[in-house]
Design a protein around this motif. Structure first.
Motif, PDB file in Angstrom:
ATOM      1  N   LEU A 170      -8.668  -1.618 -11.983  1.00 46.01           N
ATOM      2  CA  LEU A 170      -8.326  -2.960 -11.511  1.00 46.01           C
ATOM      3  C   LEU A 170      -8.509  -3.052 -10.001  1.00 46.01           C
ATOM      4  O   LEU A 170      -9.107  -4.004  -9.490  1.00 46.01           O
ATOM      5  N   THR A 171      -8.004  -2.052  -9.286  1.00 44.57           N
ATOM      6  CA  THR A 171      -8.152  -2.037  -7.826  1.00 44.57           C
ATOM      7  C   THR A 171      -9.622  -1.994  -7.431  1.00 44.57           C
ATOM      8  O   THR A 171     -10.065  -2.735  -6.542  1.00 44.57           O
ATOM      9  N   GLU A 172     -10.379  -1.146  -8.099  1.00 45.32           N
ATOM     10  CA  GLU A 172     -11.808  -1.036  -7.802  1.00 45.32           C
ATOM     11  C   GLU A 172     -12.518  -2.373  -8.000  1.00 45.32           C
ATOM     12  O   GLU A 172     -13.355  -2.776  -7.175  1.00 45.32           O
ATOM     13  N   GLU A 173     -12.195  -3.070  -9.079  1.00 41.98           N
ATOM     14  CA  GLU A 173     -12.855  -4.335  -9.382  1.00 41.98           C
ATOM     15  C   GLU A 173     -12.495  -5.404  -8.348  1.00 41.98           C
ATOM     16  O   GLU A 173     -13.362  -6.156  -7.885  1.00 41.98           O
ATOM     17  N   LEU A 174     -11.213  -5.467  -7.975  1.00 42.15           N
ATOM     18  CA  LEU A 174     -10.784  -6.494  -7.022  1.00 42.15           C
ATOM     19  C   LEU A 174     -11.363  -6.248  -5.630  1.00 42.15           C
ATOM     20  O   LEU A 174     -11.760  -7.183  -4.938  1.00 42.15           O
ATOM     21  N   VAL A 175     -11.405  -4.979  -5.223  1.00 42.01           N
ATOM     22  CA  VAL A 175     -12.004  -4.648  -3.926  1.00 42.01           C
ATOM     23  C   VAL A 175     -13.491  -4.987  -3.939  1.00 42.01           C
ATOM     24  O   VAL A 175     -14.032  -5.554  -2.971  1.00 42.01           O
ATOM     25  N   LYS A 176     -14.156  -4.666  -5.042  1.00 42.50           N
ATOM     26  CA  LYS A 176     -15.584  -4.958  -5.183  1.00 42.50           C
ATOM     27  C   LYS A 176     -15.859  -6.450  -5.049  1.00 42.50           C
ATOM     28  O   LYS A 176     -16.896  -6.870  -4.500  1.00 42.50           O
ATOM     29  N   LYS A 177     -14.919  -7.267  -5.523  1.00 41.99           N
ATOM     30  CA  LYS A 177     -15.088  -8.716  -5.451  1.00 41.99           C
ATOM     31  C   LYS A 177     -14.698  -9.290  -4.097  1.00 41.99           C
ATOM     32  O   LYS A 177     -14.748 -10.509  -3.901  1.00 41.99           O
ATOM     33  N   GLY A 178     -14.286  -8.426  -3.173  1.00 42.88           N
ATOM     34  CA  GLY A 178     -14.019  -8.877  -1.816  1.00 42.88           C
ATOM     35  C   GLY A 178     -12.590  -9.247  -1.501  1.00 42.88           C
ATOM     36  O   GLY A 178     -12.311  -9.777  -0.415  1.00 42.88           O
ATOM     37  N   HIS A 179     -11.667  -8.971  -2.414  1.00 39.41           N
ATOM     38  CA  HIS A 179     -10.267  -9.287  -2.161  1.00 39.41           C
ATOM     39  C   HIS A 179      -9.627  -8.231  -1.259  1.00 39.41           C
ATOM     40  O   HIS A 179     -10.052  -7.064  -1.236  1.00 39.41           O
ATOM     41  N   THR A 180      -8.599  -8.642  -0.538  1.00 41.32           N
ATOM     42  CA  THR A 180      -7.777  -7.709   0.229  1.00 41.32           C
ATOM     43  C   THR A 180      -6.659  -7.232  -0.679  1.00 41.32           C
ATOM     44  O   THR A 180      -5.874  -8.055  -1.179  1.00 41.32           O
ATOM     45  N   VAL A 181      -6.595  -5.931  -0.933  1.00 39.82           N
ATOM     46  CA  VAL A 181      -5.686  -5.400  -1.947  1.00 39.82           C
ATOM     47  C   VAL A 181      -4.713  -4.395  -1.349  1.00 39.82           C
ATOM     48  O   VAL A 181      -5.107  -3.474  -0.633  1.00 39.82           O
ATOM     49  N   ILE A 182      -3.436  -4.594  -1.632  1.00 41.75           N
ATOM     50  CA  ILE A 182      -2.388  -3.625  -1.308  1.00 41.75           C
ATOM     51  C   ILE A 182      -1.892  -3.034  -2.623  1.00 41.75           C
ATOM     52  O   ILE A 182      -1.549  -3.779  -3.546  1.00 41.75           O
ATOM     53  N   VAL A 183      -1.860  -1.723  -2.721  1.00 46.51           N
ATOM     54  CA  VAL A 183      -1.393  -1.046  -3.933  1.00 46.51           C
ATOM     55  C   VAL A 183      -0.061  -0.355  -3.644  1.00 46.51           C
ATOM     56  O   VAL A 183       0.031   0.480  -2.739  1.00 46.51           O
ATOM     57  N   ILE A 184       0.951  -0.707  -4.402  1.00 41.96           N
ATOM     58  CA  ILE A 184       2.265  -0.084  -4.267  1.00 41.96           C
ATOM     59  C   ILE A 184       2.322   1.177  -5.111  1.00 41.96           C
ATOM     60  O   ILE A 184       1.975   1.170  -6.299  1.00 41.96           O
ATOM     61  N   SER A 185       2.756   2.270  -4.507  1.00 39.06           N
ATOM     62  CA  SER A 185       2.930   3.535  -5.214  1.00 39.06           C
ATOM     63  C   SER A 185       4.216   4.188  -4.716  1.00 39.06           C
ATOM     64  O   SER A 185       4.588   4.043  -3.553  1.00 39.06           O
ATOM     65  N   SER A 186       4.877   4.910  -5.595  1.00 38.60           N
ATOM     66  CA  SER A 186       6.070   5.655  -5.195  1.00 38.60           C
ATOM     67  C   SER A 186       5.710   7.042  -4.675  1.00 38.60           C
ATOM     68  O   SER A 186       6.577   7.770  -4.188  1.00 38.60           O
TER      69      SER A 186
END
Length: 300
Positions: free
Chosen positions: A16-32
């Motif tokens: 999902l992250t890969e696809e959204l970044v590929k489409k040009g979105h700015t993505v923040i991923v929350i991880s513990s």
């Protein structure tokens, strides 16, 4: 768009992250897990390290987001073998933290990864926590649009069959037979979420996700052929026997009982009542595709 994703970069989060970044979105991923930071940044996203139970952390991370993707898992609540945890109650606390953070951050668009069975709190076993979290999120103000994504049973759950195949020579559960039921690939789930993120938001909607519809006996045949055991059988045992088997390997009692109830609802069809009224177009990843991954894992 500015998009915040919970759930780190696991089976669904990474594609999902890969696809959204590929489409040009700015993505923040929350991880513990701070050790995931480099992997997240290598994809082209920004990492936010913190707890899904921490409403203040979530609020700060959500601020400025156009869309927030929310998910909850049993693993987020703790070790399935920890006998002190009430998983259903604990995951509801994640839902409450999400609700507070959405309200305080001003986010107006949410995609929530829920589950099949979330339409009811009756007879679905351990996954009832998805129903509870959906209801918590539905308490948000009406101007917060929510898309509830409900995947069916995910293929990677079948990796749990490996232990019993190796130790007992068969797949063992409390349901089985020739009745077809839906399964889904995490890749198809990621595709649907990415698609919904870019479509208009309005009100509260539900979308099911499935890749293939196959019976337990068809699963045994496909997996058996993939691992070189063409005579592999799917063996059905009583609920109580399965429950005792899981207690014997150390499962938390709530988890063991809950899994038995969930699987019994598959056999009875209770789990699929709402799905059958709202069937989706099936995705691209079929059981035959997953069987190759299963075979690789089996040989490890």
């Amino acid at each position: 768009m500015n998009i915040v994703l919970t759930g780190s970069i696991g089976n669904i989060g990474k594609p999902l992250t890969e696809e959204l970044v590929k489409k040009g979105h700015t993505v923040i991923v929350i991880s513990s897990n701070a050790e995931r930071t480099a992997a997240i940044e290598n994809i082209g996203a920004k990492a936010a390290i913190g707890s899904m139970f921490d409403a203040d952390f979530l609020t700060a991370t959500f601020k400025g987001a156009d869309i927030v993707y929310l998910m909850e898992t049993m693993e987020a609540a703790g070790d399935l073998f920890d006998k002190s945890i009430n998983f259903i109650s604990s995951i509801s606390k994640i839902g409450e933290a999400y609700k507070i953070a959405v309200e305080q951050s001003g986010v107006k668009k949410i995609v929530h990864l829920s589950s099949i069975g979330a339409h009811t709190d009756q007879g679905t076993g351990i996954i009832v926590f998805h129903h509870h979290v959906e209801n918590i999120l539905k308490q948000l103000p009406e101007d917060v649009a929510i898309k509830f994504i409900r995947p069916v049973g995910i293929y990677f759950n079948m990796f749990s069959f490996i232990r019993t195949i190796k130790n007992k020579g068969s797949i063992i559960s409390n349901w089985g037979g020739d009745q077809k039921e839906p399964w889904v690939s995490p890749l198809d789930i990621a595709d649907v979420i990415a698609e919904e993120i870019e479509k208009p938001f309005e009100g509260r909607t539900v979308r099911y996700v499935a890749s293939d519809e196959v019976s337990p006996n068809e699963i045994a045949k496909a997996l058996g052929e993939a691992i070189g055991q063409p005579d592999l059988k799917w063996k059905v045992i009583p609920d109580e026997e399965l429950f005792q088997n899981w207690l014997n390997i150390g499962f938390n009692e709530q988890v063991a009982r809950g899994f038995v109830e969930t699987q019994a609802s598959q056999g009875s069809g209770v789990l699929y009542e709402d799905y059958n009224k709202n069937k989706p177009v099936l995705g691209k990843v079929k059981l035959a595709d997953f069987a190759k991954d299963f075979a690789e894992a089996y040989r490890v």
